[in-house]
Design a protein around this motif. Structure first.
Motif, short mmCIF file in Angstrom:
data_model
loop_
_atom_site.label_atom_id
_atom_site.label_comp_id
_atom_site.label_asym_id
_atom_site.label_seq_id
_atom_site.Cartn_x
_atom_site.Cartn_y
_atom_site.Cartn_z
N ASP A 89 54.68 51.50 56.02
CA ASP A 89 53.50 51.37 55.17
C ASP A 89 53.94 50.83 53.81
OD1 ASP A 89 54.96 53.70 54.74
OD2 ASP A 89 53.28 54.74 53.80
N TRP A 90 53.54 49.60 53.53
CA TRP A 90 53.98 48.89 52.34
C TRP A 90 53.33 49.44 51.09
CZ3 TRP A 90 57.07 45.86 49.72
CH2 TRP A 90 56.61 45.06 48.69
N ASN A 91 54.17 49.82 50.13
CA ASN A 91 53.71 50.27 48.82
C ASN A 91 54.52 49.50 47.78
OD1 ASN A 91 53.45 51.62 46.32
ND2 ASN A 91 52.96 53.54 47.33
N PRO A 92 53.90 48.49 47.10
CA PRO A 92 54.67 47.65 46.18
C PRO A 92 55.42 48.43 45.12
CG PRO A 92 52.47 46.74 46.55
CD PRO A 92 52.48 48.10 47.18
N THR A 93 54.79 49.45 44.55
CA THR A 93 55.44 50.22 43.49
C THR A 93 56.70 50.90 44.01
OG1 THR A 93 53.30 50.61 42.44
CG2 THR A 93 55.12 52.06 41.81
N ARG A 94 56.62 51.37 45.23
CA ARG A 94 57.74 52.12 45.80
C ARG A 94 58.77 51.22 46.48
NH1 ARG A 94 55.72 55.12 50.71
NH2 ARG A 94 56.06 53.02 51.57
N ASP A 95 58.30 50.13 47.13
CA ASP A 95 59.15 49.39 48.06
C ASP A 95 59.63 48.03 47.58
OD1 ASP A 95 58.78 51.48 49.95
OD2 ASP A 95 56.88 50.58 50.58
N GLU A 96 59.01 47.47 46.54
CA GLU A 96 59.44 46.13 46.14
C GLU A 96 60.88 46.15 45.67
OE1 GLU A 96 57.45 42.18 44.30
OE2 GLU A 96 56.83 44.09 43.45
N GLY A 115 67.83 40.94 53.18
CA GLY A 115 67.27 40.44 51.93
C GLY A 115 66.45 41.49 51.21
N LEU A 116 65.70 41.04 50.22
CA LEU A 116 64.92 41.93 49.37
C LEU A 116 63.43 41.77 49.65
CD1 LEU A 116 66.69 41.38 45.92
CD2 LEU A 116 67.17 43.13 47.64
N LEU A 117 62.72 42.88 49.68
CA LEU A 117 61.28 42.85 49.86
C LEU A 117 60.61 42.40 48.57
CD1 LEU A 117 60.44 46.16 51.78
CD2 LEU A 117 60.77 43.86 52.70
N ARG A 118 59.64 41.50 48.70
CA ARG A 118 58.86 41.05 47.56
C ARG A 118 57.39 41.03 47.92
NH1 ARG A 118 60.78 38.36 43.34
NH2 ARG A 118 58.83 39.18 42.50
N GLY A 119 56.55 41.38 46.96
CA GLY A 119 55.12 41.29 47.15
C GLY A 119 54.64 39.86 46.99
N SER A 120 53.38 39.64 47.28
CA SER A 120 52.79 38.30 47.13
C SER A 120 52.82 37.89 45.67
CB SER A 120 51.36 38.31 47.67
OG SER A 120 50.81 37.02 47.64
N GLU A 121 53.12 36.62 45.42
CA GLU A 121 53.19 36.10 44.05
C GLU A 121 51.79 35.67 43.60
OE1 GLU A 121 55.68 32.72 41.52
OE2 GLU A 121 55.34 32.45 43.67
N PRO A 122 51.25 36.26 42.56
CA PRO A 122 49.91 35.89 42.11
C PRO A 122 49.90 34.48 41.51
CG PRO A 122 50.90 37.40 40.55
CD PRO A 122 51.84 37.33 41.73
N ARG A 123 48.77 33.81 41.64
CA ARG A 123 48.63 32.46 41.06
C ARG A 123 48.04 32.59 39.67
NH1 ARG A 123 44.93 28.09 40.73
NH2 ARG A 123 43.27 29.32 41.68
N THR A 124 48.75 32.10 38.68
CA THR A 124 48.26 32.14 37.30
C THR A 124 47.36 30.94 37.03
OG1 THR A 124 50.16 30.89 36.45
CG2 THR A 124 50.40 33.28 36.60
N MET A 125 46.73 30.94 35.86
CA MET A 125 45.76 29.90 35.54
C MET A 125 46.39 28.52 35.43
SD MET A 125 45.03 30.78 31.50
CE MET A 125 43.91 29.40 31.36
N PHE A 126 47.69 28.45 35.20
CA PHE A 126 48.35 27.15 35.05
C PHE A 126 48.97 26.65 36.36
CE2 PHE A 126 48.66 29.21 30.83
CZ PHE A 126 47.92 28.29 30.10
N VAL A 127 48.85 27.41 37.42
CA VAL A 127 49.40 27.01 38.71
C VAL A 127 48.29 26.35 39.54
CG1 VAL A 127 50.43 27.84 40.86
CG2 VAL A 127 51.12 28.84 38.68
N PRO A 128 48.54 25.15 40.07
CA PRO A 128 47.51 24.48 40.87
C PRO A 128 47.11 25.30 42.09
CG PRO A 128 49.30 22.96 40.31
CD PRO A 128 49.76 24.33 39.93
N ALA A 129 45.87 25.10 42.52
CA ALA A 129 45.39 25.77 43.73
C ALA A 129 46.08 25.18 44.96
CB ALA A 129 43.87 25.63 43.84
N PRO A 130 46.32 25.98 45.96
CA PRO A 130 46.97 25.46 47.17
C PRO A 130 46.02 24.58 47.98
CG PRO A 130 46.33 27.73 47.52
CD PRO A 130 46.04 27.43 46.07
N ASP A 131 46.62 23.75 48.82
CA ASP A 131 45.85 22.92 49.75
C ASP A 131 46.40 23.19 51.15
OD1 ASP A 131 44.54 21.05 51.24
OD2 ASP A 131 44.97 19.35 49.91
#
Length: 255
Positions: free
Chosen positions: A67-74, A152-168
């Motif tokens: 059960d993924w918990n970013p605070t605990r597992d990242e 390797g290391l567990l990482r959560g999803s990377e949020p898209r900031t306002m300066f990052v282009p939208a994906p296609d």
């Protein structure tokens, strides 16, 4: 007329006139000091976070959590067995440190679905490739076929900031490591809600190259604290000069 009558006098009401600016200064001073103390508290929290992340990343690898918990597992160090689905890889625009200090390489991070032996699929960031190796055919020696084990290391999803282009997704153009978005676009909507950043392989000459994750969180809170305290000291000094001048304003002597 006596000398006392002709001598200049302090303007009546000077002290009373200082009350409004004194009150405003006191409120501003309390806010500035509060911000400085808060930055000291944030400094302690950030140091604890960095120590926790470093400890997790350097620990012996374990199985990913059920059960993924970013605070605990990242940043947990994990080990998983399975098989790469190389025909479903996704390239995410990014930069990586070059061999020359201070120079960055432009290219892509290779995100590949990984079918786990114990069931389920997880996205794996296999590492970085420079722009000239974008096509998989130009880096066939770096593909891993068949059964393998990744660490390797567990990482959560990377949020898209306002300066990052939208994906296609149609053109397979991505600019941030959007785990659920990439998983859905590649046909794995039930993939794990995290990705695994693979460790570097010592002596590897092939691409992609893992180990790009730098556990190096900025900790500038001490500098911020002294900045707020410095502004508070300047405010106090300015008000002191202002008050001294107001209190020593002289009323001209009567004619």
């Amino acid at each position: 007329m006596t000398a006392a009558e002709t001598a200049p006098r302090t303007r009546p009401g000077a002290i009373r006139d200082l009350f409004p600016p004194a009150l405003a200064t006191l409120i501003a001073l309390a806010i500035l000091l509060g911000l400085g103390v808060w930055q000291f508290e944030r400094k302690g929290e950030k140091e604890a976070l960095i120590a926790r992340i470093v400890s997790r990343s350097q620990a012996e690898p374990v199985a990913p959590p059920a059960d993924w918990n970013p605070t605990r597992d990242e940043f947990e160090h994990v080990r998983v067995a399975g098989r790469f689905l190389n025909d479903r890889e996704t390239l995410v625009h990014g930069l990586a440190a070059g061999e020359t200090p201070g120079r960055a390489l432009q290219g892509y991070y290779v995100i590949t679905p990984f079918r786990r032996d114990d069931g389920g699929t997880v996205l794996v960031n296999r590492g970085f490739v420079p722009t000239e190796l974008k096509d998989q055919a130009d880096r066939r020696d770096g593909l891993v076929e068949g059964e393998t084990t990744i660490v390797g290391l567990l990482r959560g999803s990377e949020p898209r900031t306002m300066f990052v282009p939208a994906p296609d997704p149609v053109r397979n153009e991505w600019f941030n490591r959007d785990v659920p978005g990439i998983a859905a676009a590649r046909g794995f909507p039930d993939a794990a809600p995290y990705l695994i950043e693979v460790d570097a392989t010592p002596g590897s000459k092939t691409w992609p190259r893992g180990g790009q994750l730098r556990v190096d969180l900025p900790n500038n809170h001490l500098q911020y604290a002294f900045t707020w305290f410095g502004i508070a000291a300047c405010l106090l000094g300015v008000f002191s000069v202002f008050a001294w001048k107001r209190l020593h304003e002289l009323e001209p002597p009567a004619a």
